[in-house]
Design a protein around this motif. Structure first.
Motif, PDB file in Angstrom:
ATOM      1  N   PHE A  55      56.649 -21.907  49.770  1.00  0.00           N
ATOM      2  CA  PHE A  55      57.069 -23.250  50.160  1.00  0.00           C
ATOM      3  C   PHE A  55      55.954 -24.264  49.934  1.00  0.00           C
ATOM      4  O   PHE A  55      56.173 -25.360  49.437  1.00  0.00           O
ATOM      5  N   GLU A  56      54.742 -23.838  50.276  1.00  0.00           N
ATOM      6  CA  GLU A  56      53.606 -24.755  50.154  1.00  0.00           C
ATOM      7  C   GLU A  56      52.942 -24.677  48.778  1.00  0.00           C
ATOM      8  O   GLU A  56      52.244 -25.589  48.370  1.00  0.00           O
ATOM      9  N   GLY A  57      53.162 -23.586  48.079  1.00  0.00           N
ATOM     10  CA  GLY A  57      52.509 -23.383  46.788  1.00  0.00           C
ATOM     11  C   GLY A  57      53.450 -23.574  45.622  1.00  0.00           C
ATOM     12  O   GLY A  57      53.905 -24.685  45.353  1.00  0.00           O
ATOM     13  N   LYS A  58      53.762 -22.454  44.990  1.00  0.00           N
ATOM     14  CA  LYS A  58      54.564 -22.433  43.773  1.00  0.00           C
ATOM     15  C   LYS A  58      55.857 -23.256  43.852  1.00  0.00           C
ATOM     16  O   LYS A  58      56.273 -23.885  42.876  1.00  0.00           O
ATOM     17  N   GLY A  59      56.504 -23.225  45.012  1.00  0.00           N
ATOM     18  CA  GLY A  59      57.782 -23.921  45.151  1.00  0.00           C
ATOM     19  C   GLY A  59      57.653 -25.435  45.189  1.00  0.00           C
ATOM     20  O   GLY A  59      58.616 -26.146  44.949  1.00  0.00           O
ATOM     21  N   THR A  60      56.473 -25.932  45.522  1.00  0.00           N
ATOM     22  CA  THR A  60      56.175 -27.365  45.697  1.00  0.00           C
ATOM     23  C   THR A  60      57.062 -28.047  46.748  1.00  0.00           C
ATOM     24  O   THR A  60      57.122 -29.270  46.829  1.00  0.00           O
ATOM     25  N   CYS A  61      57.766 -27.253  47.544  1.00  0.00           N
ATOM     26  CA  CYS A  61      58.719 -27.801  48.523  1.00  0.00           C
ATOM     27  C   CYS A  61      58.036 -28.710  49.550  1.00  0.00           C
ATOM     28  O   CYS A  61      58.614 -29.712  49.989  1.00  0.00           O
ATOM     29  N   ALA A  62      56.800 -28.352  49.934  1.00  0.00           N
ATOM     30  CA  ALA A  62      56.098 -29.084  50.988  1.00  0.00           C
ATOM     31  C   ALA A  62      55.797 -30.532  50.591  1.00  0.00           C
ATOM     32  O   ALA A  62      55.538 -31.369  51.457  1.00  0.00           O
ATOM     33  N   THR A  63      55.840 -30.823  49.288  1.00  0.00           N
ATOM     34  CA  THR A  63      55.639 -32.209  48.850  1.00  0.00           C
ATOM     35  C   THR A  63      56.704 -33.120  49.456  1.00  0.00           C
ATOM     36  O   THR A  63      56.422 -34.254  49.832  1.00  0.00           O
ATOM     37  N   CYS A  64      57.915 -32.624  49.542  1.00  0.00           N
ATOM     38  CA  CYS A  64      59.022 -33.465  50.017  1.00  0.00           C
ATOM     39  C   CYS A  64      59.541 -33.081  51.396  1.00  0.00           C
ATOM     40  O   CYS A  64      60.286 -33.833  52.002  1.00  0.00           O
ATOM     41  N   HIS A  65      59.202 -31.879  51.865  1.00  0.00           N
ATOM     42  CA  HIS A  65      59.719 -31.426  53.166  1.00  0.00           C
ATOM     43  C   HIS A  65      58.593 -31.102  54.134  1.00  0.00           C
ATOM     44  O   HIS A  65      57.785 -30.227  53.867  1.00  0.00           O
ATOM     45  N   LYS A  66      58.556 -31.832  55.259  1.00  0.00           N
ATOM     46  CA  LYS A  66      57.611 -31.528  56.340  1.00  0.00           C
ATOM     47  C   LYS A  66      58.408 -30.907  57.485  1.00  0.00           C
ATOM     48  O   LYS A  66      59.624 -31.068  57.552  1.00  0.00           O
ATOM     49  N   ALA A  67      57.682 -30.222  58.374  1.00  0.00           N
ATOM     50  CA  ALA A  67      58.361 -29.483  59.449  1.00  0.00           C
ATOM     51  C   ALA A  67      59.297 -30.358  60.274  1.00  0.00           C
ATOM     52  O   ALA A  67      60.470 -30.050  60.418  1.00  0.00           O
ATOM     53  N   ASP A  68      58.770 -31.487  60.806  1.00  0.00           N
ATOM     54  CA  ASP A  68      59.653 -32.233  61.704  1.00  0.00           C
ATOM     55  C   ASP A  68      59.768 -33.733  61.445  1.00  0.00           C
ATOM     56  O   ASP A  68      60.241 -34.462  62.306  1.00  0.00           O
ATOM     57  N   VAL A  69      59.332 -34.165  60.277  1.00  0.00           N
ATOM     58  CA  VAL A  69      59.620 -35.569  59.909  1.00  0.00           C
ATOM     59  C   VAL A  69      60.236 -35.621  58.520  1.00  0.00           C
ATOM     60  O   VAL A  69      59.918 -34.819  57.655  1.00  0.00           O
ATOM     61  N   LYS A  70      61.116 -36.594  58.336  1.00  0.00           N
ATOM     62  CA  LYS A  70      61.693 -36.801  57.017  1.00  0.00           C
ATOM     63  C   LYS A  70      60.648 -37.492  56.141  1.00  0.00           C
ATOM     64  O   LYS A  70      60.028 -38.468  56.549  1.00  0.00           O
ATOM     65  N   VAL A  71      60.425 -36.963  54.942  1.00  0.00           N
ATOM     66  CA  VAL A  71      59.543 -37.642  53.988  1.00  0.00           C
ATOM     67  C   VAL A  71      60.452 -38.062  52.827  1.00  0.00           C
ATOM     68  O   VAL A  71      61.233 -38.987  52.987  1.00  0.00           O
ATOM     69  N   VAL A  72      60.366 -37.381  51.702  1.00  0.00           N
ATOM     70  CA  VAL A  72      61.348 -37.640  50.648  1.00  0.00           C
ATOM     71  C   VAL A  72      62.636 -36.877  50.978  1.00  0.00           C
ATOM     72  O   VAL A  72      63.738 -37.408  50.903  1.00  0.00           O
ATOM     73  N   GLY A  73      62.454 -35.632  51.388  1.00  0.00           N
ATOM     74  CA  GLY A  73      63.595 -34.811  51.798  1.00  0.00           C
ATOM     75  C   GLY A  73      63.677 -34.724  53.311  1.00  0.00           C
ATOM     76  O   GLY A  73      62.716 -35.077  54.006  1.00  0.00           O
ATOM     77  N   PRO A  74      64.805 -34.250  53.824  1.00  0.00           N
ATOM     78  CA  PRO A  74      64.974 -34.102  55.284  1.00  0.00           C
ATOM     79  C   PRO A  74      63.929 -33.143  55.875  1.00  0.00           C
ATOM     80  O   PRO A  74      63.408 -32.287  55.157  1.00  0.00           O
ATOM     81  N   ALA A  75      63.636 -33.309  57.183  1.00  0.00           N
ATOM     82  CA  ALA A  75      62.706 -32.407  57.883  1.00  0.00           C
ATOM     83  C   ALA A  75      63.256 -30.980  57.845  1.00  0.00           C
ATOM     84  O   ALA A  75      64.465 -30.786  57.935  1.00  0.00           O
ATOM     85  N   ILE A  76      62.341 -30.011  57.722  1.00  0.00           N
ATOM     86  CA  ILE A  76      62.777 -28.611  57.650  1.00  0.00           C
ATOM     87  C   ILE A  76      63.597 -28.245  58.892  1.00  0.00           C
ATOM     88  O   ILE A  76      64.605 -27.572  58.809  1.00  0.00           O
ATOM     89  N   LYS A  77      63.154 -28.740  60.061  1.00  0.00           N
ATOM     90  CA  LYS A  77      63.862 -28.349  61.287  1.00  0.00           C
ATOM     91  C   LYS A  77      65.296 -28.910  61.306  1.00  0.00           C
ATOM     92  O   LYS A  77      66.195 -28.278  61.836  1.00  0.00           O
ATOM     93  N   ASP A  78      65.499 -30.076  60.693  1.00  0.00           N
ATOM     94  CA  ASP A  78      66.856 -30.630  60.635  1.00  0.00           C
ATOM     95  C   ASP A  78      67.731 -29.823  59.683  1.00  0.00           C
ATOM     96  O   ASP A  78      68.916 -29.585  59.946  1.00  0.00           O
ATOM     97  N   ILE A  79      67.128 -29.414  58.556  1.00  0.00           N
ATOM     98  CA  ILE A  79      67.873 -28.577  57.601  1.00  0.00           C
ATOM     99  C   ILE A  79      68.251 -27.253  58.268  1.00  0.00           C
ATOM    100  O   ILE A  79      69.404 -26.837  58.238  1.00  0.00           O
ATOM    101  N   ALA A  80      67.239 -26.617  58.915  1.00  0.00           N
ATOM    102  CA  ALA A  80      67.473 -25.308  59.551  1.00  0.00           C
ATOM    103  C   ALA A  80      68.565 -25.409  60.613  1.00  0.00           C
ATOM    104  O   ALA A  80      69.423 -24.525  60.725  1.00  0.00           O
TER     105      ALA A  80
END
Ligand code: HEC
Length: 136
Positions: A55-80
């Motif tokens: 998530f933080e490396g190869k996937g580059t997901c962390a660029t747009c998804h943070k644990a509990d705030v929306k950045v470019v993408g929704p917060a991980i906790k909201d998705i979960a």
């Protein structure tokens, strides 16, 4: 006889109180048990650790998804939360096998990442799912 009954009820009460204590998120010393639990799950489950790494490396997901705030993408906790409510699978979604359930209006931005996730192994996608679903 009366004394024995009294002792028994005190004993029963003590057991009840101990049980209640277990349900709460603190141990006998008042320390939160939850944190400890998370640490053990992480150590015990290599797939979860792998998911975080991807998530933080190869996937580059962390660029747009943070644990509990929306950045470019929704917060991980909201998705979960939404995926738990609907019993849906993130692993399937990132393999382009599902519909956007969280924010369909921004789906095109997310869809661009399927190039990365579809090239991953099924186990890697499952690891990403496990990591995201572990965040609340
Ligand atoms: C360029 C920014 C960006 C990156 C990088 C990114 N996402 Fe997203 N993601 C979004 C946006 C925007 C949405 C909201 C659109 C949507 O819900 O489909 C989203 C939504 C999602 C959703 C919810 C989908 C749904 O049902 O609506 C999941 C799951 C997800 N991302 C997982 C990932 C994973 C795993 C990665 C890394 C492999 C990743 N994202 C990388 C921007 C990004």
């Amino acid at each position: 006889m009366k004394l024995i009954l009294k002792m028994l009820s005190v004993f029963a009460l003590a057991i009840m109180l101990t049980n209640c204590g277990e349900k709460k998120e603190t141990d006998a010393y008042g320390n939160p048990v939850e944190e400890k639990k998370e640490a053990t799950t992480e150590a015990a489950d290599p797939l979860l650790a792998k998911g975080q790494e991807l998530f933080e490396g190869k996937g580059t997901c962390a660029t747009c998804h943070k644990a509990d705030v929306k950045v470019v993408g929704p917060a991980i906790k909201d998705i979960a939360k939404i995926y738990k409510e609907k019993g849906a699978s993130i692993a399937s979604f990132i393999n382009d096998e599902g519909e956007p359930l969280v924010d369909p209006s921004q789906y095109e931005i997310m869809k661009a990442n399927f190039v990365i996730t579809k090239a991953m192994s099924a186990e890697d996608r499952k690891a990403l799912e496990m990591y995201m679903m572990s965040i609340e």
